[in-house]
Write an enzyme that holds these catalytic residues in place. Sequence first.
Site, PDB file in Angstrom:
ATOM      1  N   ASP A  10       2.342 -15.342   0.064  1.00 17.29           N
ATOM      2  CA  ASP A  10       1.639 -14.060  -0.525  1.00 17.29           C
ATOM      3  C   ASP A  10       0.939 -14.699  -1.781  1.00 17.29           C
ATOM      4  O   ASP A  10       0.900 -15.807  -2.247  1.00 17.29           O
ATOM      5  CB  ASP A  10       2.543 -13.120  -1.249  1.00 17.29           C
ATOM      6  N   SER A  11       0.042 -13.688  -2.262  1.00 14.74           N
ATOM      7  CA  SER A  11      -0.911 -14.006  -3.373  1.00 14.74           C
ATOM      8  C   SER A  11      -0.211 -14.291  -4.625  1.00 14.74           C
ATOM      9  O   SER A  11      -0.506 -15.089  -5.535  1.00 14.74           O
ATOM     10  CB  SER A  11      -1.866 -13.042  -3.540  1.00 14.74           C
ATOM     11  N   CYS A 184       0.895  -2.482   0.563  1.00 11.34           N
ATOM     12  CA  CYS A 184       0.577  -3.299  -0.418  1.00 11.34           C
ATOM     13  C   CYS A 184       2.059  -3.981  -0.744  1.00 11.34           C
ATOM     14  O   CYS A 184       3.031  -3.138  -1.152  1.00 11.34           O
ATOM     15  CB  CYS A 184       0.124  -3.019  -1.713  1.00 11.34           C
ATOM     16  N   HIS A 186       3.523  -4.611  -3.397  1.00 11.97           N
ATOM     17  CA  HIS A 186       4.164  -4.282  -4.773  1.00 11.97           C
ATOM     18  C   HIS A 186       4.576  -2.769  -4.569  1.00 11.97           C
ATOM     19  O   HIS A 186       5.162  -2.131  -5.264  1.00 11.97           O
ATOM     20  CB  HIS A 186       2.888  -3.945  -5.655  1.00 11.97           C
TER      21      HIS A 186
END
Length: 266
Positions: A10-11, A184, A186
């Site tokens: 993931d980023s 997303c 989050h």
Amino acid sequence: MNSGKIGIFDSGVGGLTVVRAINDLLPNESVVYFGDTARVPYGSKSPETVIRFSLEAAEFLLGKDVKLLVAACNTASSVSLPALSEFTDVPVIGVIEPGASAASEATRSGIVGVIGTLGTISSGAYQKALKSFDSVRRVIAQPTPLLVSLVEEGWLDHRITGLVLEEYTGPLIHEGIDTLVLGCTHYPLLKKALSNILGDDITLVDSAESTASKVAEILDDGELRSTTDSGENYFYVSDIPLKFQEIAQRFLGRTIPLVTQVELGD
Ligand code: DGL
């Protein structure tokens, strides 16, 4: 191969929602996670840059005895899957197709909403995946770039977050969606706040959970399930681990004692 790990990238910290879902569903599997904390966010970057970062993350993880690779980042999944699949022979999955598939099963009216970063929504990947199902008649896609910062700040119940969510979801409610894809990493943390605004009639689809189910399916199909009794998690990041460890608990539901900093390309 069965002794290999599930590689997840993931980023940054958000992909831990996918780690959590995989740990819950597949407790015997070991996971090796890479969070590109030095270069987060991916959501505002160009597809070319995100593809390059994704390939570098994949190269790192493939050096760690990985039997399956998961692009947990929605932005990376939306643009990098063809390049990743070409790069390696191990199965590669992203979070878009599992999320779209779960939404196609959940919708009754056929009007589905999706929220995500600017990069994810501009790529059109969710829109395309959702429209490939007959049960989906219309897709209403809404970029919601402020939400990542609010979640990382821990403002999950904050009134400001409530206002931002009302603003973002207003047009989706107006269009009559009955299902909303949380596109997303989050956003699963905002499920409660979103339910308060959207009520019980709109189903929230958590891509992290659908992705864990897809991982189980691929392991079964390839007879790749671990034969050990309990899995381990290994965490790597590209910036100093402190902030990652601080926020990680919120995403993973527990602390991470050991996080190793690495420089990609080493
Ligand atoms: N992980 C990203 C995603 O799921 C959100 C954070 C970022 O923009 O890098 O799209």
